[in-house]
Design an enzyme around this catalytic site. Structure first.
Site, short mmCIF file in Angstrom:
data_model
loop_
_atom_site.label_atom_id
_atom_site.label_comp_id
_atom_site.label_asym_id
_atom_site.label_seq_id
_atom_site.Cartn_x
_atom_site.Cartn_y
_atom_site.Cartn_z
N ASP A 12 40.59 54.28 29.82
CA ASP A 12 40.14 53.66 30.79
C ASP A 12 38.57 53.89 30.39
O ASP A 12 38.00 54.67 29.71
CB ASP A 12 40.16 54.68 32.16
CG ASP A 12 39.58 54.08 33.41
OD1 ASP A 12 39.56 52.57 33.37
OD2 ASP A 12 39.50 54.71 34.50
N ASN A 60 47.40 45.29 37.21
CA ASN A 60 46.19 44.68 36.43
C ASN A 60 46.22 43.19 36.58
O ASN A 60 45.35 42.53 36.27
CB ASN A 60 46.28 45.14 34.87
CG ASN A 60 45.59 46.51 34.85
OD1 ASN A 60 46.00 47.21 33.71
ND2 ASN A 60 44.70 47.22 35.73
C1 FPP Z 1 40.61 50.03 31.26
O1 FPP Z 1 39.28 49.86 31.17
C2 FPP Z 1 41.41 49.48 30.14
C3 FPP Z 1 42.48 48.66 30.46
C4 FPP Z 1 42.58 48.10 31.71
C5 FPP Z 1 42.80 47.94 29.30
C6 FPP Z 1 43.37 49.09 28.19
C7 FPP Z 1 43.24 47.95 27.19
C8 FPP Z 1 42.96 48.13 25.77
C9 FPP Z 1 42.31 49.60 25.40
C10 FPP Z 1 42.38 46.95 24.95
C11 FPP Z 1 43.76 46.22 25.22
C12 FPP Z 1 44.98 46.92 24.40
C13 FPP Z 1 45.55 46.20 23.39
C14 FPP Z 1 46.41 47.07 22.99
C15 FPP Z 1 45.57 44.76 23.23
P1 FPP Z 1 38.74 49.18 32.36
O2 FPP Z 1 38.75 47.83 32.06
O3 FPP Z 1 39.40 49.67 33.60
O4 FPP Z 1 37.37 49.77 32.39
P2 FPP Z 1 36.36 50.17 33.82
O5 FPP Z 1 37.33 51.19 34.55
O6 FPP Z 1 35.26 50.84 33.20
O7 FPP Z 1 36.43 48.88 34.51
#
Ligand code: FPP
Length: 228
Positions: A12, A60
């Site tokens: 996250d 998501n």
């Molecule tokens: C959370 O950060 C992350 C995600 C929803 C996606 C996780 C994805 C990755 C690590 C990259 C993609 C992965 C692959 C394997 C292609 P957030 O967007 O919720 O961050 P925030 O809480 O700060 O808004």
């Protein structure tokens, strides 16, 4: 040091990491992918047998279409280059989640990577995409019925055998980055006795050394599984 057999990570904080730098969110996801590569290697080197990473939940899809599209494109690019890294380390790939509902290209890439790495005998990398624990449990219950099980035959073993994680040991250590203290519908059944490790670090800042610190912390825990 007792190495946890199964480590699960809720990655996250990509969005916040990018926002702190005044960058678009997708730049945070791109940085997040690079961290995935490093953590995969570090976990494998540490002797972890199963690593489950939460990349995209069933919830998501509610994100803005532009971000969903960019994440899916990133995922496909990542899956294609992953085959070399996995071969080098003897890592097996497994998709965790519902195939149905994902873009057909992503489905095909997932299947291809599973097939290409099926004979690897090192760590198994479970990538959770279109994953939700409640959906997984509901599907397992439905499959019990479809398989003709009687009410008496529905128990922890028969239900567990119909989860996407069938045959995979329970989660020993569950890590979440970015300071949130939530499980967010990730491996609820499988984490029943998992040790929890929360860090304030945002995912793009999480390093192999931070993983090793979490593994070290795990060895200090006394696990009783409900006993005394
Ligand atoms: C959370 O950060 C992350 C995600 C929803 C996606 C996780 C994805 C990755 C690590 C990259 C993609 C992965 C692959 C394997 C292609 P957030 O967007 O919720 O961050 P925030 O809480 O700060 O808004």
């Amino acid at each position: 040091m007792t190495v946890p057999t199964h480590v699960a990570i809720i990655m996250d904080g990509n969005g916040r990491w990018a926002a702190q730098k005044g960058w678009p969110r997708i730049k945070g996801h791109k940085a997040g992918v690079q961290v995935v590569e490093r953590i995969l290697e570090a976990a494998s080197d540490a002797g972890v047998r199963h690593l489950s990473l939460y990349a995209f939940s069933t919830e998501n899809w509610k994100r803005p279409p532009l971000e969903v599209g960019a994440l899916m494109a990133l995922l496909r690019m990542y899956l294609r280059m992953l085959v070399h890294q996995l071969a080098r380390k003897g890592i097996r790939f497994h998709h965790l989640g519902a195939l149905q509902g994902m873009p057909t290209g992503v489905q095909a890439d997932m299947r291809a990577l599973e097939e290409a790495t099926a004979k690897n005998t090192g760590m198994t990398f479970h990538l959770a995409v279109n994953y939700g624990s409640r959906l997984e449990l509901a599907q397992a219950a439905r499959r019990c019925v479809e398989d003709g099980l009687s009410a008496e035959e529905i128990n922890e073993t028969s239900l567990g055998a119909r989860l996407w994680t069938a045959g995979i040991p329970d989660v020993d250590l569950l890590i979440r980055t970015s300071g949130e203290h939530r499980i967010s519908n990730f491996l609820l059944w499988q984490s029943a006795y998992a040790e929890l490790y929360m860090t304030d670090l945002l995912w793009p800042d999480f390093s192999p050394a931070d993983l090793r610190a979490a593994l070290e912390d795990y060895t200090q825990r006394e696990r009783r599984f409900g006993g005394i």
